[in-house]
Design a protein around this motif. Sequence first.
Motif, PDB file in Angstrom:
ATOM      1  N   GLU A 426     -19.089 -12.358  -9.745  1.00  0.00           N
ATOM      2  CA  GLU A 426     -18.440 -11.172 -10.314  1.00  0.00           C
ATOM      3  C   GLU A 426     -18.018 -10.192  -9.218  1.00  0.00           C
ATOM      4  O   GLU A 426     -16.914  -9.639  -9.253  1.00  0.00           O
ATOM      5  CB  GLU A 426     -19.385 -10.479 -11.298  1.00  0.00           C
ATOM      6  N   VAL A 427     -18.883  -9.986  -8.211  1.00  0.00           N
ATOM      7  CA  VAL A 427     -18.542  -9.089  -7.108  1.00  0.00           C
ATOM      8  C   VAL A 427     -17.372  -9.653  -6.315  1.00  0.00           C
ATOM      9  O   VAL A 427     -16.446  -8.938  -5.925  1.00  0.00           O
ATOM     10  CB  VAL A 427     -19.765  -8.853  -6.200  1.00  0.00           C
ATOM     11  N   GLY A 428     -17.394 -10.968  -6.073  1.00  0.00           N
ATOM     12  CA  GLY A 428     -16.307 -11.608  -5.346  1.00  0.00           C
ATOM     13  C   GLY A 428     -14.971 -11.467  -6.050  1.00  0.00           C
ATOM     14  O   GLY A 428     -13.931 -11.251  -5.409  1.00  0.00           O
ATOM     15  N   GLN A 429     -14.977 -11.570  -7.383  1.00  0.00           N
ATOM     16  CA  GLN A 429     -13.730 -11.423  -8.138  1.00  0.00           C
ATOM     17  C   GLN A 429     -13.181 -10.000  -8.026  1.00  0.00           C
ATOM     18  O   GLN A 429     -11.970  -9.795  -7.895  1.00  0.00           O
ATOM     19  CB  GLN A 429     -13.974 -11.790  -9.602  1.00  0.00           C
ATOM     20  N   VAL A 430     -14.077  -8.998  -8.090  1.00  0.00           N
ATOM     21  CA  VAL A 430     -13.648  -7.606  -7.960  1.00  0.00           C
ATOM     22  C   VAL A 430     -13.033  -7.371  -6.582  1.00  0.00           C
ATOM     23  O   VAL A 430     -11.993  -6.730  -6.439  1.00  0.00           O
ATOM     24  CB  VAL A 430     -14.836  -6.646  -8.194  1.00  0.00           C
ATOM     25  N   ARG A 431     -13.661  -7.931  -5.543  1.00  0.00           N
ATOM     26  CA  ARG A 431     -13.155  -7.723  -4.186  1.00  0.00           C
ATOM     27  C   ARG A 431     -11.856  -8.491  -3.953  1.00  0.00           C
ATOM     28  O   ARG A 431     -10.970  -8.012  -3.235  1.00  0.00           O
ATOM     29  CB  ARG A 431     -14.223  -8.129  -3.177  1.00  0.00           C
ATOM     30  N   ARG A 432     -11.717  -9.644  -4.572  1.00  0.00           N
ATOM     31  CA  ARG A 432     -10.458 -10.382  -4.448  1.00  0.00           C
ATOM     32  C   ARG A 432      -9.310  -9.580  -5.070  1.00  0.00           C
ATOM     33  O   ARG A 432      -8.213  -9.480  -4.503  1.00  0.00           O
ATOM     34  CB  ARG A 432     -10.575 -11.748  -5.130  1.00  0.00           C
ATOM     35  N   ALA A 433      -9.575  -8.977  -6.243  1.00  0.00           N
ATOM     36  CA  ALA A 433      -8.546  -8.174  -6.905  1.00  0.00           C
ATOM     37  C   ALA A 433      -8.169  -6.964  -6.051  1.00  0.00           C
ATOM     38  O   ALA A 433      -6.990  -6.593  -5.966  1.00  0.00           O
ATOM     39  CB  ALA A 433      -9.048  -7.716  -8.276  1.00  0.00           C
ATOM     40  N   ALA A 434      -9.162  -6.361  -5.396  1.00  0.00           N
ATOM     41  CA  ALA A 434      -8.879  -5.203  -4.558  1.00  0.00           C
ATOM     42  C   ALA A 434      -8.020  -5.580  -3.356  1.00  0.00           C
ATOM     43  O   ALA A 434      -7.059  -4.890  -3.006  1.00  0.00           O
ATOM     44  CB  ALA A 434     -10.185  -4.560  -4.092  1.00  0.00           C
ATOM     45  N   VAL A 435      -8.349  -6.709  -2.691  1.00  0.00           N
ATOM     46  CA  VAL A 435      -7.563  -7.156  -1.536  1.00  0.00           C
ATOM     47  C   VAL A 435      -6.142  -7.500  -1.966  1.00  0.00           C
ATOM     48  O   VAL A 435      -5.169  -7.159  -1.289  1.00  0.00           O
ATOM     49  CB  VAL A 435      -8.247  -8.362  -0.866  1.00  0.00           C
ATOM     50  N   THR A 436      -6.000  -8.162  -3.112  1.00  0.00           N
ATOM     51  CA  THR A 436      -4.667  -8.507  -3.617  1.00  0.00           C
ATOM     52  C   THR A 436      -3.841  -7.248  -3.857  1.00  0.00           C
ATOM     53  O   THR A 436      -2.645  -7.197  -3.528  1.00  0.00           O
ATOM     54  CB  THR A 436      -4.800  -9.312  -4.922  1.00  0.00           C
ATOM     55  N   GLU A 437      -4.472  -6.212  -4.417  1.00  0.00           N
ATOM     56  CA  GLU A 437      -3.755  -4.957  -4.678  1.00  0.00           C
ATOM     57  C   GLU A 437      -3.332  -4.274  -3.382  1.00  0.00           C
ATOM     58  O   GLU A 437      -2.233  -3.718  -3.283  1.00  0.00           O
ATOM     59  CB  GLU A 437      -4.647  -4.025  -5.496  1.00  0.00           C
ATOM     60  N   VAL A 438      -4.190  -4.308  -2.357  1.00  0.00           N
ATOM     61  CA  VAL A 438      -3.853  -3.688  -1.079  1.00  0.00           C
ATOM     62  C   VAL A 438      -2.658  -4.385  -0.436  1.00  0.00           C
ATOM     63  O   VAL A 438      -1.752  -3.747   0.096  1.00  0.00           O
ATOM     64  CB  VAL A 438      -5.072  -3.696  -0.140  1.00  0.00           C
ATOM     65  N   TYR A 439      -2.636  -5.731  -0.491  1.00  0.00           N
ATOM     66  CA  TYR A 439      -1.489  -6.470   0.050  1.00  0.00           C
ATOM     67  C   TYR A 439      -0.209  -6.118  -0.710  1.00  0.00           C
ATOM     68  O   TYR A 439       0.873  -6.032  -0.125  1.00  0.00           O
ATOM     69  CB  TYR A 439      -1.741  -7.974  -0.024  1.00  0.00           C
ATOM     70  N   ALA A 440      -0.333  -5.901  -2.013  1.00  0.00           N
ATOM     71  CA  ALA A 440       0.861  -5.640  -2.822  1.00  0.00           C
ATOM     72  C   ALA A 440       1.371  -4.211  -2.630  1.00  0.00           C
ATOM     73  O   ALA A 440       2.581  -3.984  -2.587  1.00  0.00           O
ATOM     74  CB  ALA A 440       0.557  -5.893  -4.298  1.00  0.00           C
ATOM     75  N   THR A 441       0.453  -3.243  -2.518  1.00  0.00           N
ATOM     76  CA  THR A 441       0.866  -1.832  -2.458  1.00  0.00           C
ATOM     77  C   THR A 441       0.869  -1.250  -1.049  1.00  0.00           C
ATOM     78  O   THR A 441       1.455  -0.198  -0.819  1.00  0.00           O
ATOM     79  CB  THR A 441      -0.081  -0.979  -3.320  1.00  0.00           C
ATOM     80  N   MET A 442       0.174  -1.958  -0.119  1.00  0.00           N
ATOM     81  CA  MET A 442       0.008  -1.457   1.257  1.00  0.00           C
ATOM     82  C   MET A 442      -0.590  -0.052   1.259  1.00  0.00           C
ATOM     83  O   MET A 442      -0.226   0.805   2.051  1.00  0.00           O
ATOM     84  CB  MET A 442       1.335  -1.491   2.027  1.00  0.00           C
ATOM     85  N   ALA A 443      -1.514   0.202   0.328  1.00  0.00           N
ATOM     86  CA  ALA A 443      -2.228   1.474   0.225  1.00  0.00           C
ATOM     87  C   ALA A 443      -3.721   1.200   0.172  1.00  0.00           C
ATOM     88  O   ALA A 443      -4.161   0.197  -0.401  1.00  0.00           O
ATOM     89  CB  ALA A 443      -1.790   2.238  -1.024  1.00  0.00           C
ATOM     90  N   ALA A 444      -4.506   2.058   0.794  1.00  0.00           N
ATOM     91  CA  ALA A 444      -5.958   1.884   0.804  1.00  0.00           C
ATOM     92  C   ALA A 444      -6.519   1.987  -0.616  1.00  0.00           C
ATOM     93  O   ALA A 444      -5.984   2.702  -1.455  1.00  0.00           O
ATOM     94  CB  ALA A 444      -6.614   2.925   1.709  1.00  0.00           C
ATOM     95  N   LYS A 445      -7.628   1.288  -0.869  1.00  0.00           N
ATOM     96  CA  LYS A 445      -8.264   1.296  -2.195  1.00  0.00           C
ATOM     97  C   LYS A 445      -9.768   1.302  -2.005  1.00  0.00           C
ATOM     98  O   LYS A 445     -10.298   0.581  -1.162  1.00  0.00           O
ATOM     99  CB  LYS A 445      -7.839   0.076  -3.009  1.00  0.00           C
ATOM    100  N   THR A 446     -10.464   2.123  -2.808  1.00  0.00           N
ATOM    101  CA  THR A 446     -11.919   2.224  -2.750  1.00  0.00           C
ATOM    102  C   THR A 446     -12.519   1.780  -4.073  1.00  0.00           C
ATOM    103  O   THR A 446     -12.060   2.189  -5.146  1.00  0.00           O
ATOM    104  CB  THR A 446     -12.358   3.671  -2.448  1.00  0.00           C
ATOM    105  N   VAL A 447     -13.557   0.916  -3.999  1.00  0.00           N
ATOM    106  CA  VAL A 447     -14.223   0.375  -5.190  1.00  0.00           C
ATOM    107  C   VAL A 447     -15.730   0.500  -4.991  1.00  0.00           C
ATOM    108  O   VAL A 447     -16.238   0.244  -3.897  1.00  0.00           O
ATOM    109  CB  VAL A 447     -13.845  -1.102  -5.423  1.00  0.00           C
TER     110      VAL A 447
END
Length: 668
Positions: A426-447
């Motif tokens: 579950e933690v790995g899935q959350v972190r994968r989604a966060a990395v995918t979003e950063v690549y797409a938006t090129m903006a920092a994200k905090t979880v």
Amino acid sequence: MGKNAFFSALNLKTKVIGLMLLLLAGGFWLLAYVNAKLIERDMVELLSAQQYSTASYIAKSVDEAIKFRIEALKANAAIITAEHLAHPEKLGIHLSTRQTLGALFKGGVTLVSRDGIGIADYPPVSGRQGGNFVQTSFFKDVLESGNVVIGKPVISDFSGLPGVSFAAPVKDKTGAVIAVLVGFATFSDPSLFGHVESARFGKSGYVVIDDPKHGLIVTASDPSRILTPMAAPGVNRMLDRFVGGYEGAGVAVNSRGVEVLTSAKRIPSTGWIVQLILPVQEAFAPIRELQRRSYQIAGALSLLAVFLAWWLLRNALRPLKKATVAIQDMVTGKAALHDLPVRRDDEIGSLLASFNRLVSERKRIEDDLRQSKEIFQAIGLSITESIFLLDINGMVMAANPTAAQRLGKSPSDLIGRNFFSLFPLEVGQVRRAAVTEVYATMAAKTVEDVRGGRNYSTTYYPVVDEDGECSAVVVVATDITERKKIEKELERLARTDSLTGLANRRHFLELAELELSRMARYGGCLSVLMMDIDHFKHINDNHGHKAGDMVLQKMGQSCREALRDIDLVGRMGGEEFAILLPQTDGAQAQEVAERLRRTISAARIALNSGEVLCVTVSLGVATLTAGAVSMDTLLNQADKALYQAKHEGRNRVCVFHPEVPGDASLGA
């Protein structure tokens, strides 16, 4: 010869001296001007803020005083019944016993019949008892609205004193208005307006309280303005804004043609406006003097700078020509590369010394770079955050020792591993989604997430290449477990009374409103108890405040032991407690209150001195009905019942009966 040719013909010394003189002189004057403007702006903001803060304080003070008088008048009007009116000869005696009314209404209290005739008056004022109040605006408004009314500020026809009337309806059992209780508050009353009339701000500043509804100045520190008409619309720009609802500060010309700095704050309970007024000539006098001195200083500094710049540049540039000739000889080969003589410790001397140190300085820079690299590596080894560098596929390219230690591995073991597979699914899935979003938006994200019983705040930063594409992601994970614990503890302290461990007033009201909303949605019954320790002041006076604290703690303990888990107990302040009884009707609430009263009466409190105290409590009971749909109403009803219990001798339970407003009867 054109301007450009003329400028080019000048030697370096002349150009530098002329430019320096221009920059220095212009700089001083520009600095003086900007500084004066900034100081003026800051002073105006400071004066406005101070003035508005004072206006807000006065408005709050007057508003609280007015609200207190309204509540006192309402409470006393609620006590008067049709039976009282049947014996007018006793009403004067009744009013004379209302010490609170006498303290709050210095102009006296009058009871007026439904026909508008004064039937009781205290203290007696000639003409008021038996006087005709039919044509007074406050009397008409009370009969029409059935609510408490604040009248037009006037000079009393009876006492001749300036003030304002507060009128509250006296109602029978059906809710019809049968009389009006009127209190006259004088403007000179120190607990209401007296401090306004004596207030002064600066040498010529003053305070004004306006009544926009009646177009009058209620009171002012300038006695000549009391009960005079307000300025007509269009005469005073700031007053027009204040009447329109604006609260703040501004500059305008008042009705007397004087430019003034004015701040205003509205009194919510009456709609009156508190104004603090200070003539601009006085308010800005220090600023004008400061600006004048700034320009004088700037002028003196400019003259001094012109002379010093000319003298320094003439002497400083003298050796420059010699050094230029020597360097040209080295460049052309006329002379070997050699150190230049350094005879001065100024900019030119520094320039020559820098030429001599060129090679050795390069070596020093290389040594510093090597040292900086070592320091950077040491920081990476000692930092407490976990740091990962991920490629576009989520593979670990680098990791610091902290990250490896938290995962039970070495940094080398992490290189080339899939980052997301290092964590639970579950933690790995959350972190994968966060990395995918950063690549797409090129903006920092905090979880934030929880892993292994620890709280982590993880921030993902994009690494952008020269083409503007995200080529990698830096992951920084911080252990925030201790911070979360502190936040929870602070939240608990904000909800709890530190002495008794019960809910504090704010938290009790929040939970009570939630319970009221739940009951409104799903149905059921709800009751409230207001409990007050009898003669608590005597305990503090005779045994000390530590004994009082022990009594309060015992009350909290007794409530917790005697009540259900779903019941809510809160300390409302001092020795007063409130108890919320969900799913409890009036009869059940009365039984609970009586049981609690007996339990506390039977309790024995052993003091540190060896003495044993016995205390009693008085309780008021109110049950939610169709006519009491708010928690404020329910608490007010319980408080009235508590007041009745105190009035009837304490150590008892009284129940509020809604069919007789303001009345409570002894229960149990």
